[in-house]
Design a protein around this motif. Structure first.
Motif, PDB file in Angstrom:
ATOM      1  N   SER A  84       0.830  -1.204   0.000  1.00 46.59           N
ATOM      2  CA  SER A  84       0.000   0.000   0.000  1.00 46.59           C
ATOM      3  C   SER A  84       0.865   1.255   0.000  1.00 46.59           C
ATOM      4  N   PHE A  87       2.416   1.607  -3.483  1.00 41.59           N
ATOM      5  CA  PHE A  87       1.398   2.027  -4.433  1.00 41.59           C
ATOM      6  C   PHE A  87       1.115   3.524  -4.292  1.00 41.59           C
ATOM      7  N   GLN A  91       1.768   6.333  -7.121  1.00 39.58           N
ATOM      8  CA  GLN A  91       0.643   7.159  -7.537  1.00 39.58           C
ATOM      9  C   GLN A  91       1.014   8.633  -7.447  1.00 39.58           C
TER      10      GLN A  91
END
Length: 103
Positions: A84, A87, A91
């Motif tokens: 997470s 990611f 992003q």
């Protein structure tokens, strides 16, 4: 459309399920439209009561419940947190990259 359930004609244990149209008759012996109750580990149909019951032993149920390895779950939680984080970082970098191209 409604769900139907197939059970073994000797043991009465659930072996399959299917969906049929509302106006279709039930297939031959071994099928019922009585829903299987949630929480049954090995559902067994009782045609006399027109009801599904539990056929698994308590020892079997307990063995399934105690089969959870907490260290494996902890590892998965840590891996999820790491993924997470990566990611979110990717992003953020992608958004920055898109802004750079737009300018």
């Amino acid at each position: 459309m409604h769900k139907i359930y197939k059970y073994d004609l000797e043991s009465f244990v659930l072996i399959d399920n299917d969906v049929i149209s509302d106006d279709s008759p039930l297939p031959s012996d071994g099928w019922t439209d009585v829903s299987v109750e949630k929480g049954l580990y090995i559902p067994k149909f009782n045609p006399d009561l027109n009801k599904w019951t539990e056929s698994a032993t308590q020892d079997y149920i307990d063995s399934l419940k105690n089969n959870t390895d907490s260290s494996s779950i902890d590892t998965l939680i840590k891996q999820n947190a790491i993924l997470s984080y990566h990611f979110a970082k990717l992003q953020s970098e992608f958004i920055s990259f898109k802004k750079g191209i737009a300018e």
